[in-house]
Write an enzyme that holds these catalytic residues in place. Sequence first.
Site, PDB file in Angstrom:
ATOM      1  N   TYR A 145      64.798   6.095  78.274  1.00 44.83           N
ATOM      2  CA  TYR A 145      64.945   6.436  79.588  1.00 44.83           C
ATOM      3  C   TYR A 145      63.835   5.678  80.378  1.00 44.83           C
ATOM      4  O   TYR A 145      62.782   5.656  79.865  1.00 44.83           O
ATOM      5  CB  TYR A 145      64.692   7.875  79.708  1.00 44.83           C
ATOM      6  CG  TYR A 145      64.586   8.482  81.143  1.00 44.83           C
ATOM      7  CD1 TYR A 145      65.451   8.649  81.944  1.00 44.83           C
ATOM      8  CD2 TYR A 145      63.354   8.946  81.609  1.00 44.83           C
ATOM      9  CE1 TYR A 145      65.403   9.190  83.162  1.00 44.83           C
ATOM     10  CE2 TYR A 145      63.029   9.434  82.884  1.00 44.83           C
ATOM     11  CZ  TYR A 145      64.028   9.571  83.716  1.00 44.83           C
ATOM     12  OH  TYR A 145      64.117  10.198  84.894  1.00 44.83           O
ATOM     13  N   ASP A 240      58.499  -0.585  78.113  1.00 44.63           N
ATOM     14  CA  ASP A 240      58.301   0.650  78.660  1.00 44.63           C
ATOM     15  C   ASP A 240      57.214   1.493  78.174  1.00 44.63           C
ATOM     16  O   ASP A 240      57.649   2.342  77.166  1.00 44.63           O
ATOM     17  CB  ASP A 240      59.397   1.186  79.114  1.00 44.63           C
ATOM     18  CG  ASP A 240      59.317   2.533  79.896  1.00 44.63           C
ATOM     19  OD1 ASP A 240      58.407   3.024  80.223  1.00 44.63           O
ATOM     20  OD2 ASP A 240      60.385   2.913  80.203  1.00 44.63           O
ATOM     21  N   LYS A 268      51.911   7.640  83.821  1.00 45.76           N
ATOM     22  CA  LYS A 268      51.162   8.814  83.180  1.00 45.76           C
ATOM     23  C   LYS A 268      49.890   8.949  83.052  1.00 45.76           C
ATOM     24  O   LYS A 268      48.966   9.178  83.809  1.00 45.76           O
ATOM     25  CB  LYS A 268      52.214   9.094  81.813  1.00 45.76           C
ATOM     26  CG  LYS A 268      53.668   9.421  82.099  1.00 45.76           C
ATOM     27  CD  LYS A 268      54.018   9.837  81.094  1.00 45.76           C
ATOM     28  CE  LYS A 268      55.753  10.201  80.975  1.00 45.76           C
ATOM     29  NZ  LYS A 268      56.199  11.392  81.531  1.00 45.76           N
TER      30      LYS A 268
HETATM   31  N1  HOZ Z   1      61.550  13.120  82.752  1.00 47.17           N
HETATM   32  C1  HOZ Z   1      60.140  13.084  82.526  1.00 47.17           C
HETATM   33  C2  HOZ Z   1      59.872  13.185  81.083  1.00 47.17           C
HETATM   34  N2  HOZ Z   1      60.649  12.716  80.249  1.00 47.17           N
HETATM   35  C3  HOZ Z   1      59.705  14.112  83.367  1.00 47.17           C
HETATM   36  C4  HOZ Z   1      60.296  15.527  83.441  1.00 47.17           C
HETATM   37  C5  HOZ Z   1      59.465  16.655  84.673  1.00 47.17           C
HETATM   38  O1  HOZ Z   1      58.395  16.194  85.183  1.00 47.17           O
HETATM   39  O2  HOZ Z   1      60.328  17.566  84.604  1.00 47.17           O
END
Ligand code: HOZ
Length: 430
Positions: A145, A240, A268
């Site tokens: 992702y 990534d 992050k």
């Molecule tokens: N999709 C992100 C984590 N893999 C963020 C999810 C979130 O902040 O709700």
Amino acid sequence: MGSRARSDELFAEALRHLPGGVNSPVRAFRAVGGNPFFVEHASGARMWDIDGNQYIDYVCTWGPAIHGHAHPRIVRAVQETAAKGTSFGTPNPLEVTMAKLVCDAFPSIEKVRFCNSGTEACMSAVRLARGYTGRDKIIKFEGCYHGHVDSLLVKAGSGALTFGQPDSAGIPSSFAQHTIVLPFNHEGAVRSAFMANRGKIAAVILEPVPGNAGVYLPKPGYLQFLREITEREGALLIFDEVMTGFRLARGGAQELFDVRPDLTCLGKIIGGGLPVGAFGGRREIMDCLAPEGPVYQAGTLSGNPLAMAAGIASLEMLDQTTYERLEQLGSRLESGFREAARRAGVPVQFNRCGSMFCAYFTSEPVRNLDDAMRSDRERFARFFRAMLEAGVYIAPSQFEAGFISTAHTEEDIDLTLAAAANALQTLGTT
Ligand code: HOZ
């Protein structure tokens, strides 16, 4: 665990005003049942909800909180910086300090550009790779992702996978026609794709340790293989490291596995809990960016002093002892969890890389998305709910990573293991 009546009430109100009641899908708890709780405050490894319940937190704001929540040094940096102005839209000295910290930690990054999220970082890195190589096609891997970038939301992980929509609606098929999606850890698939698309592939993008379909590791030699084939074929290798950067080692997965990509995406941890993203790499590639070169990329809040100050404070507190400590805690959690699962007779694969982990409810090893999909998600949901009732918050999806911070203690890990042992006992052995 006490009542969550106030959270339930607020969630009902949230549902009237926010799609799904949330601002990011996985938080809605749809994959695990029940309502999300609303956080009143957090400190160290703990969070407290608005009903006064306390949780040991392994979501760690999805990775950034490597020092735990509300670390005094980060809070102070944000407060002092905010008092001088939150954004200027013109250069501020903290951008240069932050850039030096990133370039020092990542030898593959000679120049870096800051943006506001991991999504932006990946979107911009792909554009840059296309601009630099003059090629259109991108290889990505199933279950990886890279944020909600149109052309990369194909067989994607995280929330897209959690809700069974790895290919999002709203993306014209022409936008993804240049995206080639391959299984992770499969060298033959990559070789065939390069053979079938000679001279057309701009880049291979991947999470070197995928953390958005749970967590699984690259096979020994796999990242080196990707480095060699991209170099030979004139394509760029993009790591990534939004999740893994500064988490698996100061220099991320590329330091741990000793592979230098051409471009790296970060986010992050480098924002210390504030919104941030970054992408960087070899000088001649980065100099294709405007205003030096023809690839356009910009942002009103990019490099804003608040995110930079929080990020600097966060990075300055990371040293070798941090990673040794995280490894100790991770290993304690892993061995304890495996033992608890064995005792309960529940088939579990506990995958871990440093302070990132995931428990899959399957008896077979998990090395790619197909393997991850074999995990019993109904069992995961029951496990999640039992852990939550015991005051332990893990990600509300099978397809997300757990994170440990330096604020976690041995006692936290042992309390977590006791809760896990009870939860596993209730799951049944079949
Ligand atoms: N999709 C992100 C984590 N893999 C963020 C999810 C979130 O902040 O709700």
